[in-house]
Design a protein around this motif. Structure first.
Motif, mmCIF file in Angstrom:
data_model
loop_
_atom_site.group_PDB
_atom_site.id
_atom_site.type_symbol
_atom_site.label_atom_id
_atom_site.label_comp_id
_atom_site.label_asym_id
_atom_site.label_seq_id
_atom_site.Cartn_x
_atom_site.Cartn_y
_atom_site.Cartn_z
ATOM 1 N N GLU A 31 -104.813 32.412 -40.688
ATOM 2 C CA GLU A 31 -106.144 31.856 -40.451
ATOM 3 C C GLU A 31 -106.812 31.451 -41.757
ATOM 4 O O GLU A 31 -107.297 30.329 -41.901
ATOM 5 C CB GLU A 31 -107.028 32.867 -39.718
ATOM 6 N N ASP A 32 -106.822 32.368 -42.712
ATOM 7 C CA ASP A 32 -107.508 32.120 -43.980
ATOM 8 C C ASP A 32 -106.547 31.725 -45.104
ATOM 9 O O ASP A 32 -106.963 31.117 -46.096
ATOM 10 C CB ASP A 32 -108.290 33.367 -44.393
ATOM 11 N N TYR A 33 -105.311 32.103 -44.986
ATOM 12 C CA TYR A 33 -104.277 31.711 -45.943
ATOM 13 C C TYR A 33 -102.955 31.622 -45.184
ATOM 14 O O TYR A 33 -102.835 32.119 -44.060
ATOM 15 C CB TYR A 33 -104.171 32.699 -47.106
ATOM 16 N N ASP B 195 -103.896 36.502 -42.435
ATOM 17 C CA ASP B 195 -102.705 35.650 -42.549
ATOM 18 C C ASP B 195 -102.679 34.682 -41.375
ATOM 19 O O ASP B 195 -102.839 35.069 -40.220
ATOM 20 C CB ASP B 195 -101.456 36.535 -42.543
ATOM 21 N N LEU C 60 -109.596 38.483 -45.347
ATOM 22 C CA LEU C 60 -108.737 37.318 -45.100
ATOM 23 C C LEU C 60 -107.568 37.671 -44.189
ATOM 24 O O LEU C 60 -106.906 38.684 -44.385
ATOM 25 C CB LEU C 60 -108.191 36.783 -46.421
ATOM 26 N N GLN D 76 -106.707 41.671 -46.052
ATOM 27 C CA GLN D 76 -107.800 41.709 -45.087
ATOM 28 C C GLN D 76 -108.882 42.702 -45.503
ATOM 29 O O GLN D 76 -110.081 42.422 -45.401
ATOM 30 C CB GLN D 76 -107.272 42.069 -43.699
ATOM 31 N N GLU E 244 -110.633 36.825 -52.839
ATOM 32 C CA GLU E 244 -111.281 35.747 -52.096
ATOM 33 C C GLU E 244 -110.618 34.401 -52.384
ATOM 34 O O GLU E 244 -110.543 33.526 -51.510
ATOM 35 C CB GLU E 244 -112.767 35.699 -52.448
ATOM 36 N N LYS E 245 -110.100 34.231 -53.585
ATOM 37 C CA LYS E 245 -109.493 32.957 -53.952
ATOM 38 C C LYS E 245 -108.111 32.738 -53.341
ATOM 39 O O LYS E 245 -107.479 31.713 -53.592
ATOM 40 C CB LYS E 245 -109.437 32.830 -55.478
ATOM 41 N N ARG F 226 -107.974 32.271 -50.258
ATOM 42 C CA ARG F 226 -108.343 31.426 -49.121
ATOM 43 C C ARG F 226 -107.736 30.030 -49.272
ATOM 44 O O ARG F 226 -107.892 29.355 -50.284
ATOM 45 C CB ARG F 226 -109.868 31.342 -49.013
ATOM 46 N N GLY F 227 -107.023 29.621 -48.234
ATOM 47 C CA GLY F 227 -106.408 28.304 -48.215
ATOM 48 C C GLY F 227 -105.124 28.174 -49.011
ATOM 49 O O GLY F 227 -104.556 27.083 -49.108
ATOM 50 N N LYS F 228 -104.623 29.297 -49.560
ATOM 51 C CA LYS F 228 -103.456 29.253 -50.432
ATOM 52 C C LYS F 228 -102.168 29.643 -49.692
ATOM 53 O O LYS F 228 -102.190 30.217 -48.599
ATOM 54 C CB LYS F 228 -103.648 30.202 -51.614
#
Length: 349
Positions: free
Chosen positions: A172-174, A170, A168, A163, A138-139, A141-143
């Motif tokens: 969209e979320d990271y 690719d 998550l 995913q 989950e971490k 996200r945004g990386k």
């Protein structure tokens, strides 16, 4: 086949020489990846032991793109190659990197390919420097996440792993980043990425390389996710196999930590086989596989991570054979395995 195999066989017949004598003179090409992976270790081992046994001289071609190597084997331009099974499936169906080839031509080419022996190249996991604070999927996200070469099965599997583990996507979320495998060692330590989702052997040279920049955390696929019906369906796809390795068997020391509920690493494994053209002579294929079997323990001891690549295991679930995969073993390989007391799945003959 290409090169001297057919020429030597004809010359041997004309001169009344044995097949073994012809094989001893064979010069074969062997396409593989960059050093540091199970594929490359397998190729180097076979080059050494086949020469030592007088079977063949293998010219190892490193750093190859296996998408292209499959075409070289299918069309008889090369002799042996490591191969992720998913690529054989995609060629057979004319999909992915072979979409321009088309289904009809792809199936024709795939029918020219045979397997010698199976193994896997590790399993997909998440790794990051401890200093990044990423200890769960989950971490991500945004990386910024390195997740493979620009195209191919590795990138597909890495995206799928993230995913399935945390939902998550690719882009969209990271933010996924790709380079070729040869650039990966420098990216692991240059600080440009927050984390990596990639195939790991046990132990992995990718992890030990990253340790030059600091302590490393390895994140396993959560157990409940791995055992879910949705995740298990991944293993119905050609080339995907389940891999579970306990921490005590992974071979790491200080500076590496694993996040797992029960001390087991779980991930999507990538099924491989060394492949040849169907026209490789029976006796040559048999001799190569017999030497592979004879030296299995030597190969496992050659490199620490080779103990965890399922060498010498032939059942369909572990190897990824059968089901929608059309790839079969070469008749010479079947003979070698069976003479050594192994059971080759009927669906892979």
């Amino acid at each position: 086949m290409k090169h001297v195999t057919k020429t030597l066989a004809a010359a041997a017949a004309a001169l009344g020489l044995s097949a073994a004598a012809a094989q001893a003179q064979a010069n074969l090409t062997y396409e593989t990846t960059t050093p540091g992976a199970a594929t490359h270790a397998t190729a180097m081992h076979m080059a050494e032991v086949s020469s030592r046994a007088g079977i063949a001289n293998l010219q190892v071609l490193e750093g190859q793109t296996l998408t292209n190597s499959l075409m070289n084997i299918a069309e008889g331009r090369s002799d042996i190659s490591n191969m992720p099974l998913i690529l054989v499936f995609l060629l057979d169906k004319g999909r992915g990197p072979y979409s321009k080839t088309g289904a009809e031509k792809g199936a024709e080419l795939a029918s020219n390919v045979r397997a010698l022996y199976p193994f896997n190249s590790g399993a997909y996991g998440l790794i990051a420097l401890e200093s990044e604070g990423i200890d769960s999927w989950e971490k991500l996200r945004g990386k910024n996440v390195w997740n493979g070469p620009p195209r191919g099965a590795a990138l597909v599997n890495a995206r799928q792993a993230a995913q399935m583990a945390a939902g998550l996507k690719d882009g969209e979320d990271y933010t996924g980043h790709q380079t070729n495998w040869g650039q990966l060692p420098s990216v692991l330590v240059d600080g440009s990425m927050d984390a990596f989702v990639l195939p790991l052997t046990f132990p992995s040279q990718r992890v030990t390389t990253m340790q030059a920049a600091g302590d490393v955390v390895i994140v396993s696929t959560p157990k409940d996710v791995f055992e879910s019906d949705a995740y298990r369906k991944i293993f119905n796809a050609p080339g995907n196999v389940p891999v579970i390795v306990h921490w005590d068997e992974m071979g790491y020391g200080d500076g590496v930590r694993m996040v797992s509920e029960d001390g087991n690493f779980r991930g999507i494994g990538t099924a491989f086989a060394d492949i040849v053209n169907k026209d490789m002579p029976f006796d040559l294929a048999k001799a190569l596989v017999a030497e592979h079997i004879k030296t299995l323990d030597e190969m496992k001891n050659r490199t620490a991570f080779m103990k965890n690549t399922n060498l010498g295991i032939l059942d369909a679930e572990t190897t990824g054979f059968c089901g929608p995969l059309s790839l079969k073993y070469h008749p010479g390989a079947i003979a070698a395995w069976e003479e050594a007391g192994y059971t080759v799945p009927e669906c892979a003959k």
